[in-house]
Design a protein around this motif. Structure first.
Motif, short mmCIF file in Angstrom:
data_model
loop_
_atom_site.label_atom_id
_atom_site.label_comp_id
_atom_site.label_asym_id
_atom_site.label_seq_id
_atom_site.Cartn_x
_atom_site.Cartn_y
_atom_site.Cartn_z
N VAL A 172 6.42 -32.19 -1.68
CA VAL A 172 7.20 -33.34 -1.23
C VAL A 172 7.68 -34.14 -2.43
O VAL A 172 6.89 -34.51 -3.31
CB VAL A 172 6.36 -34.25 -0.30
N PHE A 173 8.98 -34.40 -2.49
CA PHE A 173 9.57 -35.16 -3.58
C PHE A 173 9.41 -36.67 -3.36
O PHE A 173 9.35 -37.13 -2.21
CB PHE A 173 11.06 -34.85 -3.70
N PHE B 64 11.44 -33.59 8.79
CA PHE B 64 11.71 -34.29 10.05
C PHE B 64 10.86 -33.67 11.16
O PHE B 64 10.91 -32.47 11.40
CB PHE B 64 13.19 -34.19 10.40
N GLY B 65 10.07 -34.51 11.81
CA GLY B 65 9.17 -34.03 12.85
C GLY B 65 7.81 -33.62 12.33
O GLY B 65 6.90 -33.34 13.11
N ARG B 66 7.66 -33.59 10.99
CA ARG B 66 6.38 -33.24 10.39
C ARG B 66 5.79 -34.39 9.58
O ARG B 66 4.58 -34.54 9.48
CB ARG B 66 6.54 -32.01 9.48
N THR C 184 -1.99 -36.40 15.05
CA THR C 184 -3.11 -35.49 15.32
C THR C 184 -2.80 -34.07 14.86
O THR C 184 -3.67 -33.38 14.33
CB THR C 184 -3.45 -35.48 16.81
N GLU C 185 -1.56 -33.63 15.03
CA GLU C 185 -1.21 -32.26 14.66
C GLU C 185 -1.25 -32.08 13.15
O GLU C 185 -1.70 -31.04 12.65
CB GLU C 185 0.18 -31.91 15.21
N ASN C 186 -0.80 -33.06 12.40
CA ASN C 186 -0.85 -32.95 10.94
C ASN C 186 -2.28 -32.81 10.43
O ASN C 186 -2.55 -32.00 9.52
CB ASN C 186 -0.19 -34.17 10.29
N GLU C 187 -3.18 -33.57 10.98
CA GLU C 187 -4.58 -33.48 10.55
C GLU C 187 -5.17 -32.13 10.91
O GLU C 187 -5.91 -31.52 10.13
CB GLU C 187 -5.39 -34.61 11.19
N ARG C 188 -4.83 -31.64 12.10
CA ARG C 188 -5.33 -30.32 12.53
C ARG C 188 -4.82 -29.22 11.61
O ARG C 188 -5.59 -28.36 11.16
CB ARG C 188 -4.90 -30.05 13.98
N LEU C 189 -3.52 -29.26 11.31
CA LEU C 189 -2.92 -28.22 10.48
C LEU C 189 -3.42 -28.30 9.04
O LEU C 189 -3.63 -27.27 8.39
CB LEU C 189 -1.40 -28.33 10.52
N ARG C 190 -3.61 -29.52 8.55
CA ARG C 190 -4.12 -29.66 7.18
C ARG C 190 -5.52 -29.05 7.07
O ARG C 190 -5.84 -28.36 6.08
CB ARG C 190 -4.17 -31.13 6.78
N LEU D 139 3.50 -30.63 2.26
CA LEU D 139 3.40 -30.62 3.71
C LEU D 139 2.00 -30.17 4.13
O LEU D 139 1.40 -29.30 3.48
CB LEU D 139 4.45 -29.68 4.31
N PRO D 140 1.49 -30.70 5.22
CA PRO D 140 0.12 -30.35 5.64
C PRO D 140 -0.03 -28.94 6.18
O PRO D 140 -1.16 -28.47 6.34
CB PRO D 140 -0.18 -31.39 6.72
N ASN D 141 1.08 -28.28 6.45
CA ASN D 141 1.00 -26.95 7.08
C ASN D 141 1.28 -25.80 6.12
O ASN D 141 1.23 -24.63 6.53
CB ASN D 141 2.00 -26.86 8.23
N THR D 142 1.59 -26.08 4.86
CA THR D 142 2.15 -25.06 3.98
C THR D 142 1.25 -24.71 2.81
O THR D 142 0.72 -25.60 2.13
CB THR D 142 3.51 -25.51 3.43
N SER D 143 1.08 -23.41 2.57
CA SER D 143 0.37 -22.92 1.40
C SER D 143 1.15 -21.74 0.83
O SER D 143 1.45 -20.78 1.54
CB SER D 143 -1.05 -22.47 1.76
#
Length: 395
Positions: free
Chosen positions: A156-157, A181-183, A259-265, A292-296
């Motif tokens: 994230v910039f 957007f949305g994340r 809640t979804e961000n925490e779950r995905l992280r 982003l919390p979902n990306t590796s």
């Protein structure tokens, strides 16, 4: 078991979104530009959706949202449209070396038409330095265009900080927020942007729909002609069903984000830590925290990213080797090269991007399957990796 870990490429459409769209394929099929009842009904749905998207962006006026066919068109409209509208001010445009191909392609097209494009470097973690941006500004700088988060690494910039620099010098600032957007929370005033791109299919909405936020007063030259739709900025009959779907998806994404961000992280960190601990010769690509919390994104030394992607696909696991838009390209990732990676030595980057359907069971299955799979692929290519690589690059 089929496991999908390519949510940065696209997402399935939520059932609620399909339900919201369905009437506009049938009984409510009118053209939003028509003056009769069916047309007025379509127009009402269009404007209601516009209001919803504007609200999701923190925009004060719904007229600031222009619907497009997707992120690529919105990026092209923002960059080319602004450049040509600002022709008298200057032809100097600043972007970064790790932008999406839609942005870099638009900039290269302008370069061929006489504009000067400066692609700023990123550091080894994929981050842009606002001070370097500041030092690159000139009196003839017409546009600054950066992504909010990188599609390959998730980095994230510092957009708000760059936005302040642009605002101080009255330079138009465009942000590609397709991946955020949305994340992540996206507010156009807080970020200080004049133009911002979003896309529907990244947030469990339909493909073929996106939008460009245009701050009131920002001059932009239309890139499509033939009608006065979208306030004269983007000609063509509006895709009402898709617009409604985008608005519904945006609302659902905002509701589930915390809640979804925490779950995905949590799941992402479990996957990443398991890979780094169990497999020698691997490296995380991108800043550990600013992403982003979902990306590796991980490189496996001695293995081409596309080779491992195919091997995983044969096991029913869908991941990405770079960006989906670059699939089939013989070139290595321009993002990783800009970060100083050497794919021929470090290995290519494999992107694992999690989403709504990702479960703990799936993550554990991958962690059991991946170590022997990597070993087999390395053996087939006569390559190997060492623990020293992990320790050096992943403190």
């Amino acid at each position: 078991m089929t496991i999908y870990l390519d949510y940065n490429a696209t997402t399935p459409v939520r059932p609620e979104v399909v339900d919201a769209m369905t009437p506009y394929f049938g009984v409510c099929f009118g053209n939003a530009s028509s003056g009769h009842g069916l047309g007025r009904e379509a127009k009402g749905a269009l404007e209601e959706a516009r209001e919803a998207v504007a609200s999701a962006l923190g925009a004060r006026e719904r007229e600031s949202v222009v619907f497009t066919s997707g992120g690529t068109e919105a990026n092209n409209l923002a960059i080319k449209g602004t450049a040509w509208a600002a022709w008298g001010r200057g032809r100097h445009i600043i972007t970064s070396a790790v932008e999406h191909r839609a942005v870099l392609g638009a900039c290269h097209a302008l370069e061929a038409q006489g504009f000067e494009i400066v692609c700023l470097p990123v550091d080894a973690d994929g981050l842009i330095d606002p001070e370097r941006v500041k030092q690159s500004l000139r009196t003839d700088t017409a546009l600054i265009s950066f992504m909010h988060a990188n599609n390959e690494t998730g980095v994230v910039f510092p957009i708000a900080e760059i936005g302040r620099l642009a605002r101080e010098r009255e330079i138009i600032f465009h942000v590609d927020a397709v991946q955020t957007f949305g994340r992540l929370p996206v507010n156009v005033d807080a970020l200080g942007v004049d133009l911002l791109t979003i896309s529907g299919h990244k947030i469990y909405g339909p493909k073929g729909i996106g939008a460009l936020y245009i701050r009131p007063g920002t001059k932009i030259a239309p890139q499509m002609h033939g009608g006065e739709q979208e306030f004269g900025v983007r000609a063509g009959t509006e895709n009402v069903a898709a617009v409604v779907g985008l608005a519904r998806a945006a609302l659902l994404a905002r509701e589930s984000m915390p809640t979804e961000n925490e779950r995905l992280r949590t799941l992402r960190d479990r996957l990443e830590e398991g890979i780094l601990c169990r497999i020698p010769g691997v490296r995380r690509n991108g800043d550990r925290d600013q992403r982003l919390p979902n990306t590796s994104n991980i490189s496996f030394q001695g293995i081409r990213a596309d080779s491992l992607m195919v091997a995983l696909d044969l096991e029913g696991i869908a991941v990405s080797a770079g960006a989906a838009c670059a699939s089939g390209s013989p070139e290595s990732s321009h993002v990783l090269r800009a970060m100083g990676r050497r794919p021929e030595i470090d290995g290519g980057g494999v992107r694992f991007s999690l989403g709504a359907g990702t479960t703990e069971v799936e993550i554990e299955h991958i962690l059991e399957l991946l170590p022997p799979l990597v070993e087999r692929v390395r053996a087939a290519t006569g390559q190997g990796g060492g623990q020293e690589y992990n320790a050096e690059h992943n403190p």
